[in-house]
Each structure stands twice: as structure tokens, then as C-alpha cells.
Write a protein that holds these residues in place. Sequence first.
Motif, PDB file in Angstrom:
ATOM      1  N   UNK A   1      30.851  40.238  42.911  1.00  0.00           N
ATOM      2  CA  UNK A   1      30.716  40.555  41.540  1.00  0.00           C
ATOM      3  C   UNK A   1      31.704  41.266  40.823  1.00  0.00           C
ATOM      4  N   UNK A   2      32.647  41.828  41.631  1.00  0.00           N
ATOM      5  CA  UNK A   2      33.855  42.657  41.084  1.00  0.00           C
ATOM      6  C   UNK A   2      34.848  41.803  40.641  1.00  0.00           C
ATOM      7  N   UNK A   3      35.575  42.542  39.696  1.00  0.00           N
ATOM      8  CA  UNK A   3      36.727  42.023  39.212  1.00  0.00           C
ATOM      9  C   UNK A   3      37.593  41.765  40.194  1.00  0.00           C
ATOM     10  N   UNK A   4      38.252  40.683  40.528  1.00  0.00           N
ATOM     11  CA  UNK A   4      39.096  40.333  41.636  1.00  0.00           C
ATOM     12  C   UNK A   4      40.353  41.166  41.558  1.00  0.00           C
ATOM     13  N   UNK A   5      40.585  41.746  40.811  1.00  0.00           N
ATOM     14  CA  UNK A   5      42.037  42.393  40.489  1.00  0.00           C
ATOM     15  C   UNK A   5      41.979  43.627  40.164  1.00  0.00           C
ATOM     16  N   UNK A   6      42.815  44.573  40.708  1.00  0.00           N
ATOM     17  CA  UNK A   6      43.093  45.766  40.145  1.00  0.00           C
ATOM     18  C   UNK A   6      44.174  46.141  39.352  1.00  0.00           C
ATOM     19  N   UNK A   7      45.161  45.196  39.353  1.00  0.00           N
ATOM     20  CA  UNK A   7      46.458  45.305  38.528  1.00  0.00           C
ATOM     21  C   UNK A   7      46.638  44.131  37.619  1.00  0.00           C
ATOM     22  N   UNK A   8      45.562  43.364  37.660  1.00  0.00           N
ATOM     23  CA  UNK A   8      45.856  42.073  36.909  1.00  0.00           C
ATOM     24  C   UNK A   8      46.621  40.999  37.386  1.00  0.00           C
ATOM     25  N   UNK A   9      47.294  41.074  38.190  1.00  0.00           N
ATOM     26  CA  UNK A   9      48.096  39.954  38.831  1.00  0.00           C
ATOM     27  C   UNK A   9      47.308  38.917  39.384  1.00  0.00           C
ATOM     28  N   UNK A  10      46.235  38.974  39.888  1.00  0.00           N
ATOM     29  CA  UNK A  10      45.059  37.935  40.267  1.00  0.00           C
ATOM     30  C   UNK A  10      44.735  37.199  39.019  1.00  0.00           C
ATOM     31  N   UNK A  11      44.464  37.776  38.028  1.00  0.00           N
ATOM     32  CA  UNK A  11      43.925  37.072  36.586  1.00  0.00           C
ATOM     33  C   UNK A  11      44.976  36.373  36.432  1.00  0.00           C
ATOM     34  N   UNK A  12      46.255  36.740  36.367  1.00  0.00           N
ATOM     35  CA  UNK A  12      47.508  35.622  35.579  1.00  0.00           C
ATOM     36  C   UNK A  12      47.560  34.485  36.772  1.00  0.00           C
ATOM     37  N   UNK A  13      47.420  34.688  38.089  1.00  0.00           N
ATOM     38  CA  UNK A  13      47.513  33.730  38.941  1.00  0.00           C
ATOM     39  C   UNK A  13      46.358  32.613  38.619  1.00  0.00           C
ATOM     40  N   UNK A  14      45.002  32.903  38.415  1.00  0.00           N
ATOM     41  CA  UNK A  14      44.430  32.073  38.325  1.00  0.00           C
ATOM     42  C   UNK A  14      44.217  31.784  36.533  1.00  0.00           C
ATOM     43  N   UNK A  15      44.957  32.019  35.893  1.00  0.00           N
ATOM     44  CA  UNK A  15      45.040  31.685  34.380  1.00  0.00           C
ATOM     45  C   UNK A  15      45.530  30.165  33.985  1.00  0.00           C
TER      46      UNK A  15
ATOM     47  N   UNK B   1      40.462  30.583  45.836  1.00  0.00           N
ATOM     48  CA  UNK B   1      40.688  32.167  45.662  1.00  0.00           C
ATOM     49  C   UNK B   1      40.029  32.822  44.487  1.00  0.00           C
ATOM     50  N   UNK B   2      39.801  31.826  43.430  1.00  0.00           N
ATOM     51  CA  UNK B   2      39.189  32.008  42.390  1.00  0.00           C
ATOM     52  C   UNK B   2      37.474  32.051  42.474  1.00  0.00           C
ATOM     53  N   UNK B   3      36.963  31.442  43.484  1.00  0.00           N
ATOM     54  CA  UNK B   3      35.691  31.109  43.715  1.00  0.00           C
ATOM     55  C   UNK B   3      34.936  32.243  44.437  1.00  0.00           C
ATOM     56  N   UNK B   4      33.693  32.406  44.515  1.00  0.00           N
ATOM     57  CA  UNK B   4      32.897  33.472  45.108  1.00  0.00           C
ATOM     58  C   UNK B   4      33.654  33.837  46.533  1.00  0.00           C
ATOM     59  N   UNK B   5      34.090  32.968  47.133  1.00  0.00           N
ATOM     60  CA  UNK B   5      34.453  33.319  48.666  1.00  0.00           C
ATOM     61  C   UNK B   5      35.899  33.860  48.566  1.00  0.00           C
ATOM     62  N   UNK B   6      36.637  33.589  47.560  1.00  0.00           N
ATOM     63  CA  UNK B   6      37.881  34.391  47.134  1.00  0.00           C
ATOM     64  C   UNK B   6      37.670  35.892  46.595  1.00  0.00           C
ATOM     65  N   UNK B   7      36.447  35.863  45.980  1.00  0.00           N
ATOM     66  CA  UNK B   7      36.246  37.322  45.632  1.00  0.00           C
ATOM     67  C   UNK B   7      36.045  38.270  46.727  1.00  0.00           C
ATOM     68  N   UNK B   8      35.211  37.691  47.781  1.00  0.00           N
ATOM     69  CA  UNK B   8      34.875  38.512  48.943  1.00  0.00           C
ATOM     70  C   UNK B   8      35.997  38.740  49.590  1.00  0.00           C
TER      71      UNK B   8
END
Length: 407
Positions: free
Chosen positions: A19-33, A251-258
Motif C-alpha cells: 500500500x506504500x508509494x512505490x517511489x521515494x524520489x519520484x523516479x518510479x512514478x515517471x517510469x510508470x507514467x 512493476x506497477x502492480x501489487x507484486x511490483x510494489x512489494x
Amino acid sequence: MTMFNPFLSSTTSKSDPSTEDPSRDGSEKRAFGKHTAPFVILLLAVTLLASAANLFLPESSALYVSTYTITLLGKYLCYAMLALAVDIIWGYCGILSLGHGAFFALGGYAMGMYLMRQIGDRGVYGNPLLPDFMVFLDWKELPWFWLGMDQFWFAMIMAVFVPGVLAFVFGWLAFRSRVTGVYLSIMTQALTYALLLSFFRNEMGFGGNNGLTDFKEILGFDLQSDATRVSLFVITAIMLSLVFVSSHYILKSRLGKVVLAVRDGESRARFLGYRTQNYKVWLFVYSAIIAGIAGALYVPQVGIINPGEFSPINSIEMVIWVAVGGRGTLIGAIIGALLVNYAKTRFTAILPEAWLFALGALFVLVTLYLPKGLMGLYDQLKAKYRTASEAPSSTNDTRSTDKEVNQ
């Protein structure tokens, strides 16, 4: 028991990796965007334009793309797929693998064995069953592990199955023993070096030092023809796009967040009840399969596969590709592989002996000044531009507000 219920519920809501945000620096958000679809469209568009320029334009045209360039671009795309595999396991799971060259080479050898079986009696010695190197070494029969490699479908299964099984066995033993950090990196490098020494031996039945070469055709098509070269280039681009998109959604799915939670705090994820070693093994196998596919596509375009592909320096280069582009971004790994290999092609033509020094200097400079790679630099410039554009508007809003208050 009632005293523990609030504690457990609050811990789960705040600390559950899924349930956490998968990124601490925003890079994963951009990769998934929003960059994923445009990147795939751009890749396929450039591929189709380059292919059409090769097949339909005359050589005298300024827009003509030579067959050599098509082959070179196809090789770059194979390297990009390999860099993507390294980024998946390093950037998103925190496992620095220095042995992905082994999976790449194993996939290449599976394809090379199929191509060698297609030569038939057109070899130097004219033996319809045994490859030339086996005839030269006075082999009397085909080894058991070469059986079935004359079938394309079976060879492609082996190109995926062998790297996957090796990654599963290695990963299961290593991650179950909780080997991490530099020790795991050294073990992966030892794995690829052991395979290098093994494949150099003639009695292994893989061509020894010379490897497998002198390929004639694939699925009945001449490997030297322009149409076949262009087809391999297009297939490589399509496979890269499919791998990129599938990795994006995994990597965007629940498995990726884990997986990201395991990277950022494995002990914490294990405390919450996740079998972290299972996630790491699964991702390691998935990454190895991608590397095997890249190796299988690489061999028919380059025309040779030898034990040199197992060299540890090759695996280190893959890490540099990802570091230059920006690890944990997917797109950055692809861009880094394309840029570094293009630079290698140009640089080795001018100063071939100085390339390794240039590569080492590049890695040091990126580590010191671009720790997040080119994609991190892109984020910084984008944020700076956004701040500069928002500053005048905020100043105007402040002035208008002050004016209204005075009135």
C-alpha cells in the motif's frame, strides 16, 4: 488481545509494502507514467522508417539506410533489452548482478546451435549431421544435448528454459541463504566466469574458443539478404517493446510494489509476513529470461557466438549502461544502452585501445555527478523549468492580492 488489534491495524495501514508509494524520489512514478506509450510508438516508428529506407530507397539516396546500419541498430536493441533485464533486478529489487552476461550468452548459444544444425552438408567438411568443429575434432556422433536443436521451436524453448532454470537454481540457493550486497555480486560474477572457462573447452561440444559461426539461414531465409536483416531488426524492436510494456505493468502492480518494498527494507517486509526470497527469485528468473531472449535475437544478427560473451567485463558494461541512463526507470536503461554502445562504436574506431579507460571514466563521472543518470538529470531540469515558470505567476498573484487588500 484487544490491546494488540489497534497496533496491528495501524502498522498494516502505514507499513504494508503493497500500500506504500512505490517511489521515494519520484523516479518510479515517471517510469510508470505517460512516457511509456510515446516511447514505444517512437521506437516502432523509427524502426519502420529505417527499415523502409533500407528496402525501398536506392543506395544513391541521401535518406538510404545501409544494411550494415540496420544490423548495428538491431544489435543495439538487443543490448537495450539486456540493459532492461539488469535494471529490473538492480533498479527495482536492489540486486546488483554482475553475471547477466551468462544468461545472455546461454540464450545466444541456443540460437547458435539451431543455426549450426541448419547448415547441413553446406559446411566445409560436408557432413549433414555434425557441425564442422565436431568433424575437425573427430567426433563420431552428435552429443545428446544437440538433439532436437534442428527444430526452431525447440531451440527457442531452450533459449528461455536454460537461463531461467539456471537463474532459479542460483537464486533459490542464494536468496534462501540470505546472501546480499557485494557477496551476491561476487557470486554472480563467479558464475559467469565459471561458464566462460567451461565453454572454452573443446570437449564441452560448443565450439571451444571459436564458438559457433558461419551461419547460413534461419527458417529457410538467407541470413545475408537485406530482407532477412530488416526482418530481424523489426522483430527485435517489437520484442523490446513487448518486454518493456510487460515489465512496466508488472512493476506497477501489487507484486511490483512489494518488490520495491523489499528493495527499500527487506527486514521490514519479512516482518510483515512476506516471503521476500520468493519475490527475489521470481524477479531474478524473469530478468534472466529477458536476457536469454536478447541473446537469441543477437546471434543471427551478429553472426557469431563464442565464450567471450561470458566475459565478466561484459556484465560490468551492462551495469554501466543502466547507471548512465538511470536505474529504476526502465526507459533510462534502454537509453543508456543505446548511447553507450553508439559511443563505443565511434570511440573504438578512433582510439580502440583507450575505450576501456573511457568507459571507466564515464562510470566514475556518472557516479559522482549524475547518481540518478540521465533520467535523473532530466527530472532536475524539468523541475527547475517548472519552478521558473511558476515563479512569475505566483508573483503576479501576490501583487493582485495586495492591490485588492489596499482597495
